[in-house]
Design a protein around this motif. Structure first.
Motif, PDB file in Angstrom:
ATOM      1  N   MET A 221     -45.550  43.914  36.334  1.00  0.00           N
ATOM      2  CA  MET A 221     -47.044  43.648  36.274  1.00  0.00           C
ATOM      3  C   MET A 221     -47.626  44.717  36.493  1.00  0.00           C
ATOM      4  N   VAL A 222     -47.415  45.259  37.566  1.00  0.00           N
ATOM      5  CA  VAL A 222     -48.198  46.416  38.128  1.00  0.00           C
ATOM      6  C   VAL A 222     -47.728  47.681  38.482  1.00  0.00           C
ATOM      7  N   GLY A 223     -46.256  47.635  38.129  1.00  0.00           N
ATOM      8  CA  GLY A 223     -45.590  48.911  38.399  1.00  0.00           C
ATOM      9  C   GLY A 223     -45.393  50.100  37.501  1.00  0.00           C
ATOM     10  N   TYR A 224     -46.931  50.200  37.165  1.00  0.00           N
ATOM     11  CA  TYR A 224     -47.251  51.332  35.954  1.00  0.00           C
ATOM     12  C   TYR A 224     -47.959  52.397  36.594  1.00  0.00           C
ATOM     13  N   LYS A 225     -47.840  53.659  35.943  1.00  0.00           N
ATOM     14  CA  LYS A 225     -48.670  54.851  36.476  1.00  0.00           C
ATOM     15  C   LYS A 225     -49.890  55.050  35.634  1.00  0.00           C
ATOM     16  N   ASP A 226     -50.546  54.056  35.186  1.00  0.00           N
ATOM     17  CA  ASP A 226     -51.877  54.170  34.711  1.00  0.00           C
ATOM     18  C   ASP A 226     -53.119  54.026  35.837  1.00  0.00           C
ATOM     19  N   LEU A 227     -54.187  54.443  35.350  1.00  0.00           N
ATOM     20  CA  LEU A 227     -55.221  54.613  36.516  1.00  0.00           C
ATOM     21  C   LEU A 227     -55.319  53.241  37.255  1.00  0.00           C
ATOM     22  N   GLU A 228     -55.236  51.991  36.317  1.00  0.00           N
ATOM     23  CA  GLU A 228     -55.175  50.520  36.814  1.00  0.00           C
ATOM     24  C   GLU A 228     -54.125  50.494  38.037  1.00  0.00           C
ATOM     25  N   ASN A 229     -53.091  51.008  37.784  1.00  0.00           N
ATOM     26  CA  ASN A 229     -51.910  50.360  38.714  1.00  0.00           C
ATOM     27  C   ASN A 229     -51.133  51.426  39.560  1.00  0.00           C
ATOM     28  N   ILE A 230     -51.513  52.767  39.427  1.00  0.00           N
ATOM     29  CA  ILE A 230     -50.603  53.846  39.829  1.00  0.00           C
ATOM     30  C   ILE A 230     -50.632  53.691  41.551  1.00  0.00           C
ATOM     31  N   ASP A 231     -51.634  53.218  42.228  1.00  0.00           N
ATOM     32  CA  ASP A 231     -51.659  53.116  43.548  1.00  0.00           C
ATOM     33  C   ASP A 231     -51.034  51.689  43.981  1.00  0.00           C
ATOM     34  N   MET A 232     -51.536  50.755  43.517  1.00  0.00           N
ATOM     35  CA  MET A 232     -51.471  49.369  43.921  1.00  0.00           C
ATOM     36  C   MET A 232     -49.993  49.085  43.396  1.00  0.00           C
ATOM     37  N   GLY A 233     -49.738  49.560  42.381  1.00  0.00           N
ATOM     38  CA  GLY A 233     -48.139  49.230  41.795  1.00  0.00           C
ATOM     39  C   GLY A 233     -47.239  50.063  42.586  1.00  0.00           C
ATOM     40  N   TRP A 234     -47.507  51.161  43.376  1.00  0.00           N
ATOM     41  CA  TRP A 234     -46.468  52.060  44.055  1.00  0.00           C
ATOM     42  C   TRP A 234     -45.380  51.351  44.685  1.00  0.00           C
ATOM     43  N   PHE A 235     -45.891  50.341  45.630  1.00  0.00           N
ATOM     44  CA  PHE A 235     -44.849  49.729  46.534  1.00  0.00           C
ATOM     45  C   PHE A 235     -43.954  48.794  45.888  1.00  0.00           C
ATOM     46  N   PRO A 236     -44.560  48.015  45.039  1.00  0.00           N
ATOM     47  CA  PRO A 236     -43.498  47.087  44.198  1.00  0.00           C
ATOM     48  C   PRO A 236     -42.544  47.765  43.308  1.00  0.00           C
ATOM     49  N   ALA A 237     -42.976  48.934  42.817  1.00  0.00           N
ATOM     50  CA  ALA A 237     -42.249  49.677  41.867  1.00  0.00           C
ATOM     51  C   ALA A 237     -41.257  50.317  42.601  1.00  0.00           C
ATOM     52  N   ARG A 238     -41.508  51.072  43.896  1.00  0.00           N
ATOM     53  CA  ARG A 238     -40.455  51.480  44.836  1.00  0.00           C
ATOM     54  C   ARG A 238     -39.360  50.385  45.191  1.00  0.00           C
ATOM     55  N   LEU A 239     -40.001  49.399  45.547  1.00  0.00           N
ATOM     56  CA  LEU A 239     -39.208  48.157  46.218  1.00  0.00           C
ATOM     57  C   LEU A 239     -38.214  47.818  45.080  1.00  0.00           C
ATOM     58  N   ASP A 240     -38.580  47.886  43.954  1.00  0.00           N
ATOM     59  CA  ASP A 240     -37.630  47.439  42.766  1.00  0.00           C
ATOM     60  C   ASP A 240     -36.677  48.245  42.542  1.00  0.00           C
ATOM     61  N   ASP A 241     -37.125  49.710  42.629  1.00  0.00           N
ATOM     62  CA  ASP A 241     -35.716  50.826  42.532  1.00  0.00           C
ATOM     63  C   ASP A 241     -35.095  50.742  43.210  1.00  0.00           C
ATOM     64  N   VAL A 242     -35.373  50.555  44.857  1.00  0.00           N
ATOM     65  CA  VAL A 242     -34.445  50.319  46.030  1.00  0.00           C
ATOM     66  C   VAL A 242     -33.432  49.293  45.755  1.00  0.00           C
ATOM     67  N   ILE A 243     -34.089  48.094  45.680  1.00  0.00           N
ATOM     68  CA  ILE A 243     -32.920  46.798  45.495  1.00  0.00           C
ATOM     69  C   ILE A 243     -32.298  46.741  44.085  1.00  0.00           C
ATOM     70  N   ASN A 244     -32.604  47.564  43.048  1.00  0.00           N
ATOM     71  CA  ASN A 244     -31.716  47.543  41.781  1.00  0.00           C
ATOM     72  C   ASN A 244     -30.899  48.909  41.991  1.00  0.00           C
ATOM     73  N   TYR A 245     -30.766  49.646  42.957  1.00  0.00           N
ATOM     74  CA  TYR A 245     -30.039  50.918  42.919  1.00  0.00           C
ATOM     75  C   TYR A 245     -28.532  50.599  42.901  1.00  0.00           C
ATOM     76  N   ILE A 246     -28.026  49.623  43.894  1.00  0.00           N
ATOM     77  CA  ILE A 246     -26.439  49.209  43.862  1.00  0.00           C
ATOM     78  C   ILE A 246     -26.368  48.527  42.421  1.00  0.00           C
ATOM     79  N   PRO A 247     -26.930  47.248  41.966  1.00  0.00           N
ATOM     80  CA  PRO A 247     -26.891  46.681  40.892  1.00  0.00           C
ATOM     81  C   PRO A 247     -26.670  47.385  39.557  1.00  0.00           C
ATOM     82  N   ALA A 248     -27.476  48.537  39.515  1.00  0.00           N
ATOM     83  CA  ALA A 248     -27.560  49.117  38.203  1.00  0.00           C
ATOM     84  C   ALA A 248     -26.129  50.063  38.046  1.00  0.00           C
ATOM     85  N   ARG A 249     -25.841  50.508  39.197  1.00  0.00           N
ATOM     86  CA  ARG A 249     -24.818  51.504  39.060  1.00  0.00           C
ATOM     87  C   ARG A 249     -23.325  50.705  38.921  1.00  0.00           C
ATOM     88  N   LEU A 250     -23.416  49.453  39.539  1.00  0.00           N
ATOM     89  CA  LEU A 250     -22.470  48.632  39.387  1.00  0.00           C
ATOM     90  C   LEU A 250     -22.359  48.195  37.896  1.00  0.00           C
TER      91      LEU A 250
END
Length: 348
Positions: A221-250
């Motif tokens: 919902m907010v993990g986009y790099k447009d002007l509306e979300n680039i800052d507020m969506g940064w944390f959830p987007a990075r957290l999503d990247d972290v928690i999907n790191y192992i499952p994606a490779r698996l």
């Protein structure tokens, strides 16, 4: 305690495969979306900004709300043992989506066999790109991309974390026994010491699954790099990247193995995954997509963003069905490992 936890996961998977999603009016993920929208506006109105810290606060608030809701549901459903297990199984089943993912992609396949314009409309519900002028091959590519990417997001990751959470509960009970149970009960307000000796793994597993789905929904919902979300969506987007790191490779590895079992080009699956997985903007989505592209001998293309694999074969509608077959075997192998390995440990 291990058996009860596995029974709940098995029941949740069975519910998803047979009944599919809950009605939207009561589906937790739908409510997550509503809460995210409202609290996002509230944070912006109060703080008058959309910085990275506000994204952290948004994530924290939604996580707290839905985990407290989970504990509350557990509490009120504990009046009956069977009813309680059914309720928690239903809740857990909403954190992943096997049936609906496959069904939605097959709808693109069936639409392609009727009319390209209908297929463009159907696939537009699954991807963010403009689909109004996509060719048949581009529609097929978009469908396979969303299918294989979501093997991780919609299936492997949530079940992976449910299993991790439950295993943590089992580990705590095994090593610390009643000390942890009493602490847990005093903090949560739950009662019935004998009953909840097996409930801690189930609760932690459910909380892990719900927490994953919260983060993934926030990213959507907010993990986009447009002007509306680039800052507020940064944390959830990075957290999503972290928690999907192992499952994606698996997931990528499981797709390679599934390709071997199904007679697809598993060597190309491995090669393309290793070479092309880093070409996507996401550090994770390229692994399952590239592995599938290599297995099928096709090139998956998102215009001006990435090209995965080599175009050895045409992107005909039948490729969607082949991708679905790979998906189902991949999920089956993963689920078997989730169930069989713990059972073998218990037996031996």
């Amino acid at each position: 305690m291990e058996i009860e936890f596995l029974i709940v996961i098995f029941t949740a998977v069975f519910i998803d495969l047979t009944l599919g999603e809950l009605p939207t009016s009561i589906h937790p993920v739908v409510w997550m979306g509503k809460f995210i929208g409202k609290i996002r506006k509230l944070i912006i109105n109060i703080g008058k900004n959309k910085n990275r810290f506000s994204g952290f606060i948004l994530t924290l608030i939604i996580l707290i709300i839905f985990n407290l809701f989970l504990v509350f549901i557990l509490y009120i459903s504990s009046i009956n043992y069977i009813f309680h297990l059914i309720v928690i199984s239903i809740i857990i089943s909403t954190t992943f989506a096997i049936k609906s993912l496959v069904k939605s992609v097959l709808e693109v396949y069936f639409a392609l066999n009727i009319d390209i314009n209908k297929a463009r409309i159907v696939v537009s519900y699954l991807v963010s790109r403009n689909t109004s002028e996509l060719s048949q091959g581009e529609v097929v590519s978009a469908a396979i991309e969303t299918l294989t990417e979501n093997i991780t997001d919609s299936i492997i990751s949530p079940i992976f974390y449910i299993f991790i959470g439950g295993s943590l509960g089992i580990l705590l009970l095994t090593n610390f026994g009643d000390t942890v149970i009493y602490s847990f009960l005093s903090l949560s307000g739950l009662i019935g010491i004998g009953y909840y000796q097996f409930q801690l793994p189930i609760l932690l597993g459910a909380m892990a699954g719900i927490s994953y789905r919260v983060v993934n929904t926030l990213d959507a919902m907010v993990g986009y790099k447009d002007l509306e979300n680039i800052d507020m969506g940064w944390f959830p987007a990075r957290l999503d990247d972290v928690i999907n790191y192992i499952p994606a490779r698996l997931t990528g590895l499981l797709i390679v193995f599934s390709s071997l079992l199904l007679g697809f080009d598993y060597k190309s699956s491995w090669k393309v995954m290793m070479v092309d997985s880093g070409k996507t903007p996401s550090p994770n989505s390229g692994y399952p997509m590239a592995a599938a592209a290599g297995a099928l001998g096709i090139q998956l293309v998102k215009p001006n963003v990435y090209k995965l694999g080599t175009p050895e074969k045409d992107l005909i509608p039948e490729m969607i069905k082949k991708a679905v077959n790979i998906t189902m075997v991949t999920v089956m192998i993963f689920l078997l490992s989730i169930f069989v390995i713990p059972i073998m440990v218990i037996i031996f």
